[in-house]
Motif scaffolding. Sequence first.
Motif, PDB file in Angstrom:
ATOM      1  N   GLY A 215      -6.003  -1.251  11.132  1.00 60.83           N
ATOM      2  CA  GLY A 215      -5.766   0.046  11.769  1.00 60.83           C
ATOM      3  C   GLY A 215      -4.510   0.131  12.603  1.00 60.83           C
ATOM      4  N   ALA A 216      -3.844  -0.994  12.870  1.00 59.24           N
ATOM      5  CA  ALA A 216      -2.610  -0.973  13.646  1.00 59.24           C
ATOM      6  C   ALA A 216      -1.406  -0.582  12.798  1.00 59.24           C
ATOM      7  N   LEU A 217      -1.580  -0.525  11.479  1.00 56.47           N
ATOM      8  CA  LEU A 217      -0.449  -0.289  10.590  1.00 56.47           C
ATOM      9  C   LEU A 217      -0.324   1.186  10.218  1.00 56.47           C
ATOM     10  N   HIS A 218       0.824   1.526   9.656  1.00 56.32           N
ATOM     11  CA  HIS A 218       1.096   2.897   9.249  1.00 56.32           C
ATOM     12  C   HIS A 218       0.064   3.334   8.198  1.00 56.32           C
ATOM     13  N   PRO A 219      -0.447   4.568   8.285  1.00 55.96           N
ATOM     14  CA  PRO A 219      -1.446   5.033   7.311  1.00 55.96           C
ATOM     15  C   PRO A 219      -0.971   4.928   5.866  1.00 55.96           C
ATOM     16  N   LEU A 220       0.328   5.147   5.625  1.00 56.99           N
ATOM     17  CA  LEU A 220       0.834   5.052   4.266  1.00 56.99           C
ATOM     18  C   LEU A 220       0.775   3.611   3.761  1.00 56.99           C
ATOM     19  N   VAL A 221       1.083   2.655   4.628  1.00 55.37           N
ATOM     20  CA  VAL A 221       1.002   1.241   4.242  1.00 55.37           C
ATOM     21  C   VAL A 221      -0.433   0.888   3.884  1.00 55.37           C
ATOM     22  N   ARG A 222      -1.382   1.343   4.698  1.00 57.51           N
ATOM     23  CA  ARG A 222      -2.788   1.053   4.417  1.00 57.51           C
ATOM     24  C   ARG A 222      -3.238   1.721   3.113  1.00 57.51           C
TER      25      ARG A 222
ATOM     26  N   ALA B 286       7.772  -2.984  11.882  1.00 64.87           N
ATOM     27  CA  ALA B 286       8.563  -3.079  10.650  1.00 64.87           C
ATOM     28  C   ALA B 286       8.808  -1.689  10.079  1.00 64.87           C
ATOM     29  N   GLU B 287       9.973  -1.491   9.514  1.00 65.89           N
ATOM     30  CA  GLU B 287      10.244  -0.251   8.808  1.00 65.89           C
ATOM     31  C   GLU B 287       9.213  -0.104   7.685  1.00 65.89           C
ATOM     32  N   THR B 288       8.646   1.065   7.583  1.00 68.62           N
ATOM     33  CA  THR B 288       7.611   1.287   6.590  1.00 68.62           C
ATOM     34  C   THR B 288       8.129   1.024   5.184  1.00 68.62           C
ATOM     35  N   GLU B 289       9.378   1.357   4.950  1.00 71.86           N
ATOM     36  CA  GLU B 289       9.992   1.095   3.647  1.00 71.86           C
ATOM     37  C   GLU B 289       9.896  -0.380   3.286  1.00 71.86           C
ATOM     38  N   LEU B 290      10.206  -1.260   4.241  1.00 75.52           N
ATOM     39  CA  LEU B 290      10.153  -2.693   3.973  1.00 75.52           C
ATOM     40  C   LEU B 290       8.723  -3.146   3.702  1.00 75.52           C
ATOM     41  N   ALA B 291       7.803  -2.683   4.534  1.00 72.43           N
ATOM     42  CA  ALA B 291       6.402  -3.085   4.356  1.00 72.43           C
ATOM     43  C   ALA B 291       5.887  -2.676   2.981  1.00 72.43           C
ATOM     44  N   LEU B 292       6.226  -1.480   2.530  1.00 73.62           N
ATOM     45  CA  LEU B 292       5.757  -1.003   1.231  1.00 73.62           C
ATOM     46  C   LEU B 292       6.329  -1.829   0.093  1.00 73.62           C
ATOM     47  N   LYS B 293       7.586  -2.228   0.219  1.00 70.84           N
ATOM     48  CA  LYS B 293       8.207  -3.013  -0.847  1.00 70.84           C
ATOM     49  C   LYS B 293       7.639  -4.422  -0.910  1.00 70.84           C
ATOM     50  N   LEU B 294       7.188  -4.943   0.229  1.00 73.89           N
ATOM     51  CA  LEU B 294       6.643  -6.304   0.258  1.00 73.89           C
ATOM     52  C   LEU B 294       5.181  -6.356  -0.167  1.00 73.89           C
ATOM     53  N   LEU B 295       4.476  -5.251  -0.063  1.00 75.14           N
ATOM     54  CA  LEU B 295       3.043  -5.246  -0.355  1.00 75.14           C
ATOM     55  C   LEU B 295       2.732  -5.799  -1.742  1.00 75.14           C
ATOM     56  N   ALA B 296       3.521  -5.389  -2.720  1.00 74.71           N
ATOM     57  CA  ALA B 296       3.192  -5.735  -4.098  1.00 74.71           C
ATOM     58  C   ALA B 296       3.344  -7.213  -4.406  1.00 74.71           C
ATOM     59  N   VAL B 297       4.009  -7.971  -3.537  1.00 75.72           N
ATOM     60  CA  VAL B 297       4.168  -9.405  -3.813  1.00 75.72           C
ATOM     61  C   VAL B 297       3.139 -10.238  -3.060  1.00 75.72           C
ATOM     62  N   LEU B 298       2.229  -9.598  -2.336  1.00 75.45           N
ATOM     63  CA  LEU B 298       1.216 -10.336  -1.590  1.00 75.45           C
ATOM     64  C   LEU B 298      -0.025 -10.584  -2.443  1.00 75.45           C
TER      65      LEU B 298
ATOM     66  N   PRO C  17       9.141   6.489   9.428  1.00 75.27           N
ATOM     67  CA  PRO C  17       9.459   5.581  10.538  1.00 75.27           C
ATOM     68  C   PRO C  17       8.355   4.559  10.763  1.00 75.27           C
ATOM     69  N   PRO C  18       8.671   3.477  11.472  1.00 71.43           N
ATOM     70  CA  PRO C  18       7.645   2.463  11.755  1.00 71.43           C
ATOM     71  C   PRO C  18       6.473   3.051  12.521  1.00 71.43           C
ATOM     72  N   ARG C  19       5.331   2.402  12.412  1.00 68.02           N
ATOM     73  CA  ARG C  19       4.134   2.836  13.125  1.00 68.02           C
ATOM     74  C   ARG C  19       4.360   2.778  14.637  1.00 68.02           C
ATOM     75  N   ALA C  20       4.990   1.690  15.107  1.00 72.79           N
ATOM     76  CA  ALA C  20       5.253   1.504  16.536  1.00 72.79           C
ATOM     77  C   ALA C  20       6.750   1.632  16.800  1.00 72.79           C
TER      78      ALA C  20
END
Length: 251
Positions: A232-239, A208-220, A106-109
């Motif tokens: 530190g405001a983001l989900h630990p898995l995203v970080r 943001a849904e963590t799933e979406l954030a993870l999928k977008l990370l690789a294109v940044l 689930p999202p961090r917030a």
Amino acid sequence: MTAGAAPGPEAEARALIRRLYALEEGPMRARAAARALGAVEPERAAELIAALARRGAGEARGAMAAIGQALRDPEPDLPYAWRADLYAVAAGRGLAEVTGLLVAPPPRAPWRPPRDKADARLAHLTLGHKKALARAHRDPDLLARLAAEGEPSVVRELLRNPQLTEPFVVRIAARRPCRPETLRCVVESPRWRTRTAVALAVVRNPYAETELALKLLAVLPGAEVADVARDGALHPLVRAVAARLVAGRAG
């Protein structure tokens, strides 16, 4: 490379980029990505996705977006048994950039509707009227008010408005609090989902849904991924996945 030897993951990544870029962005490209992944064993698929993720933004952006879409949708070329094997392989090798595409915590917030969200100028309008205004109106103040309400079906129409600019969409994606469904509308918009600034705003939004954030990370780009890893405001898995990407690209 010896004669007859299989190409390495970097060569496969380059070939897949070329193949996918020859297709129209959207469902057709996602289906092609699913067929390409499903044609190889999960071990090779994990190495291929990791190689694409290491390439970062630019030429790999469209390929990673298509792979993310393919892994999110129920594709017959990628049955759940294959996905389970892909996850097991990636987890065993510490490929967080791959496992991150297959999990959806689930999202961090958590989203909670505000107690008072009424806008006096919009209160008398029906949902259908708001959608029509969002799709074609030119008044920037009105469009901003519609965006601020954050109704997903209205935002979806708003994103099709030819008057919209990238900074406006970034403001939508960065708004907090924000419904996760609204951020998904941004990510699903063909016009905006590949814009770096828009993708970064979604990734750095704790709603943001963590799933979406993870999928977008690789294109940044690398600097933006490093910033995500320190946020530190983001989900630990995203970080954690961001940190893994930074280390992988440096290596």
